[in-house]
Design an enzyme around this catalytic site. Structure first.
Site, PDB file in Angstrom:
ATOM      1  N   GLU A   1       0.853  -1.189   0.000  1.00  0.00           N
ATOM      2  CA  GLU A   1       0.000   0.000   0.000  1.00  0.00           C
ATOM      3  C   GLU A   1       0.884   1.233   0.000  1.00  0.00           C
ATOM      4  O   GLU A   1       1.895   1.260   0.699  1.00  0.00           O
ATOM      5  CB  GLU A   1      -0.861   0.047   1.270  1.00  0.00           C
ATOM      6  CG  GLU A   1      -2.026  -0.891   1.229  1.00  0.00           C
ATOM      7  CD  GLU A   1      -2.096  -1.744   2.478  1.00  0.00           C
ATOM      8  OE1 GLU A   1      -1.304  -1.509   3.414  1.00  0.00           O
ATOM      9  OE2 GLU A   1      -2.927  -2.666   2.511  1.00  0.00           O
TER      10      GLU A   1
ATOM     11  N   ASN B   1       2.203   9.871  -2.792  1.00  0.00           N
ATOM     12  CA  ASN B   1       3.632   9.543  -2.652  1.00  0.00           C
ATOM     13  C   ASN B   1       4.243   9.180  -4.012  1.00  0.00           C
ATOM     14  O   ASN B   1       4.470   8.015  -4.334  1.00  0.00           O
ATOM     15  CB  ASN B   1       3.788   8.392  -1.643  1.00  0.00           C
ATOM     16  CG  ASN B   1       5.242   8.168  -1.258  1.00  0.00           C
ATOM     17  OD1 ASN B   1       6.153   8.677  -1.906  1.00  0.00           O
ATOM     18  ND2 ASN B   1       5.453   7.389  -0.205  1.00  0.00           N
TER      19      ASN B   1
ATOM     20  N   TYR C   1       8.167   1.895  -7.406  1.00  0.00           N
ATOM     21  CA  TYR C   1       7.476   0.614  -7.562  1.00  0.00           C
ATOM     22  C   TYR C   1       7.148   0.339  -9.035  1.00  0.00           C
ATOM     23  O   TYR C   1       7.290  -0.787  -9.512  1.00  0.00           O
ATOM     24  CB  TYR C   1       6.198   0.595  -6.709  1.00  0.00           C
ATOM     25  CG  TYR C   1       6.462   0.707  -5.223  1.00  0.00           C
ATOM     26  CD1 TYR C   1       7.460  -0.050  -4.620  1.00  0.00           C
ATOM     27  CD2 TYR C   1       5.712   1.559  -4.416  1.00  0.00           C
ATOM     28  CE1 TYR C   1       7.709   0.050  -3.256  1.00  0.00           C
ATOM     29  CE2 TYR C   1       5.958   1.663  -3.048  1.00  0.00           C
ATOM     30  CZ  TYR C   1       6.957   0.914  -2.479  1.00  0.00           C
ATOM     31  OH  TYR C   1       7.214   1.012  -1.143  1.00  0.00           O
TER      32      TYR C   1
HETATM   33  C1  LIG Z   1      10.564   5.660  -1.692  1.00  0.00           C
HETATM   34  C2  LIG Z   1      12.014   5.627  -1.202  1.00  0.00           C
HETATM   35  C3  LIG Z   1      12.246   4.377  -0.363  1.00  0.00           C
HETATM   36  C4  LIG Z   1      12.945   5.588  -2.433  1.00  0.00           C
HETATM   37  O1  LIG Z   1      14.271   5.429  -1.978  1.00  0.00           O
HETATM   38  P1  LIG Z   1      15.528   5.999  -2.788  1.00  0.00           P
HETATM   39  O2  LIG Z   1      16.746   5.445  -2.148  1.00  0.00           O
HETATM   40  O3  LIG Z   1      15.446   7.477  -2.897  1.00  0.00           O
HETATM   41  O4  LIG Z   1      15.289   5.350  -4.221  1.00  0.00           O
HETATM   42  P2  LIG Z   1      16.300   5.295  -5.458  1.00  0.00           P
HETATM   43  O5  LIG Z   1      17.403   6.309  -5.314  1.00  0.00           O
HETATM   44  O6  LIG Z   1      16.713   3.884  -5.651  1.00  0.00           O
HETATM   45  O7  LIG Z   1      15.351   5.769  -6.649  1.00  0.00           O
HETATM   46  C5  LIG Z   1      14.667   4.796  -7.392  1.00  0.00           C
HETATM   47  C6  LIG Z   1      13.499   5.374  -8.166  1.00  0.00           C
HETATM   48  O8  LIG Z   1      12.538   5.950  -7.281  1.00  0.00           O
HETATM   49  C7  LIG Z   1      11.894   7.056  -7.927  1.00  0.00           C
HETATM   50  N1  LIG Z   1      12.225   8.265  -7.165  1.00  0.00           N
HETATM   51  C8  LIG Z   1      13.061   8.353  -6.109  1.00  0.00           C
HETATM   52  N2  LIG Z   1      13.089   9.635  -5.658  1.00  0.00           N
HETATM   53  C9  LIG Z   1      12.246  10.345  -6.447  1.00  0.00           C
HETATM   54  C10 LIG Z   1      11.832  11.704  -6.468  1.00  0.00           C
HETATM   55  N3  LIG Z   1      12.302  12.605  -5.582  1.00  0.00           N
HETATM   56  N4  LIG Z   1      10.923  12.082  -7.405  1.00  0.00           N
HETATM   57  C11 LIG Z   1      10.440  11.192  -8.284  1.00  0.00           C
HETATM   58  N5  LIG Z   1      10.788   9.882  -8.317  1.00  0.00           N
HETATM   59  C12 LIG Z   1      11.694   9.472  -7.411  1.00  0.00           C
HETATM   60  C13 LIG Z   1      12.476   7.108  -9.317  1.00  0.00           C
HETATM   61  O9  LIG Z   1      11.686   6.276 -10.167  1.00  0.00           O
HETATM   62  C14 LIG Z   1      13.843   6.487  -9.116  1.00  0.00           C
HETATM   63  O10 LIG Z   1      14.364   5.941 -10.296  1.00  0.00           O
HETATM   64  P3  LIG Z   1      15.349   6.811 -11.236  1.00  0.00           P
HETATM   65  O11 LIG Z   1      16.502   7.159 -10.359  1.00  0.00           O
HETATM   66  O12 LIG Z   1      15.689   5.885 -12.340  1.00  0.00           O
HETATM   67  O13 LIG Z   1      14.554   8.006 -11.645  1.00  0.00           O
HETATM   68  C15 LIG Z   1      12.363   6.911  -0.392  1.00  0.00           C
HETATM   69  O14 LIG Z   1      11.970   8.040  -1.154  1.00  0.00           O
HETATM   70  C16 LIG Z   1      11.669   6.992   0.962  1.00  0.00           C
HETATM   71  O15 LIG Z   1      12.135   6.408   1.934  1.00  0.00           O
HETATM   72  N6  LIG Z   1      10.548   7.719   1.044  1.00  0.00           N
HETATM   73  C17 LIG Z   1       9.835   7.942   2.318  1.00  0.00           C
HETATM   74  C18 LIG Z   1       9.229   6.659   2.849  1.00  0.00           C
HETATM   75  C19 LIG Z   1       8.327   6.008   1.836  1.00  0.00           C
HETATM   76  O16 LIG Z   1       7.607   6.660   1.094  1.00  0.00           O
HETATM   77  N7  LIG Z   1       8.343   4.668   1.846  1.00  0.00           N
HETATM   78  C20 LIG Z   1       7.501   3.885   0.970  1.00  0.00           C
HETATM   79  C21 LIG Z   1       6.174   3.661   1.651  1.00  0.00           C
HETATM   80  S1  LIG Z   1       5.069   2.734   0.604  1.00  0.00           S
END
Ligand SMILES: CC(C)(COP(=O)(O)OP(=O)(O)OC[C@H]1O[C@@H](n2cnc3c(N)ncnc32)[C@H](O)[C@@H]1OP(=O)(O)O)[C@@H](O)C(=O)NCCC(=O)NCCS
Length: 148
Positions: free
Chosen positions: A105, A110, A117
């Site tokens: 979910e 977000n 995903y």
């Molecule tokens: C979601 C989360 C885990 C992603 O972690 P991350 O280490 O930044 O991810 P990555 O660096 O591997 O990025 C992977 C992909 O995520 C997406 N992404 C990450 N940051 C983004 C941003 N600021 N805006 C848009 N897309 C983004 C992109 O598709 C990216 O791929 P790309 O680099 O080829 O564009 C992180 O943003 C987070 O912890 N968010 C808060 C908690 C959360 O939302 N958890 C999920 C609950 S369901």
């Protein structure tokens, strides 16, 4: 920078709860996490450790299907590929467990997480209306896996 993904232990719970509070302003709670780590054979929790401190974690339940129950990377380490690394690891774990699909979910607002995903083949499935404490809907996403 030295980093590793490793299984979470009960010694990590307080750091993970502090992280959940920073990122989500709420936590799965000590009792649920402790029970999952010590008693639930279907629970898989791992942490992202960077330079000796916990900077992220993921919790999964893998039964006849898999569910990602919580997942974050701390703000200062985002957009560096760690989230992708953790999700890839989780998908591999599910593939090794021969489950047919993974669900999760995510808040409809977000976009960062939804993009991540979608990049890994998760598709929007349906909404859970007013699922979160502020009344926001959850989007349920699903990834089908090849079962050998
Ligand atoms: C979601 C989360 C885990 C992603 O972690 P991350 O280490 O930044 O991810 P990555 O660096 O591997 O990025 C992977 C992909 O995520 C997406 N992404 C990450 N940051 C983004 C941003 N600021 N805006 C848009 N897309 C983004 C992109 O598709 C990216 O791929 P790309 O680099 O080829 O564009 C992180 O943003 C987070 O912890 N968010 C808060 C908690 C959360 O939302 N958890 C999920 C609950 S369901």
């Amino acid at each position: 920078m030295k980093y590793q993904l490793r299984p979470m232990t009960t010694d990590d719970i307080s750091a993970v709860i502090e992280g959940e509070m920073r990122v989500f302003t709420h936590t799965l709670g000590f009792d649920l996490i402790y029970t999952d780590l010590t008693l639930n054979p279907y629970a898989y929790y791992f942490v992202l450790e960077i330079d000796g401190t916990i900077q992220g974690y993921m919790g999964l339940w893998i039964e006849d299907h898999a569910q990602i129950i919580n997942f974050y990377v701390e703000k200062e380490y985002r957009c560096m590929g760690f989230g992708s690394m953790m999700l890839e690891f989780a998908i591999e774990l599910c593939q090794m467990s021969h489950v047919k699909n993974i669900t999760l979910e995510v808040r409809v607002s977000n976009d960062e997480a939804k993009n991540l995903y979608e990049k890994y083949g998760f598709k929007p499935s349906h909404f859970r209306k007013q699922y979160y404490e502020n009344g926001e809907d959850a989007l349920v996403m699903n990834k089908e896996l090849e079962v050998e």
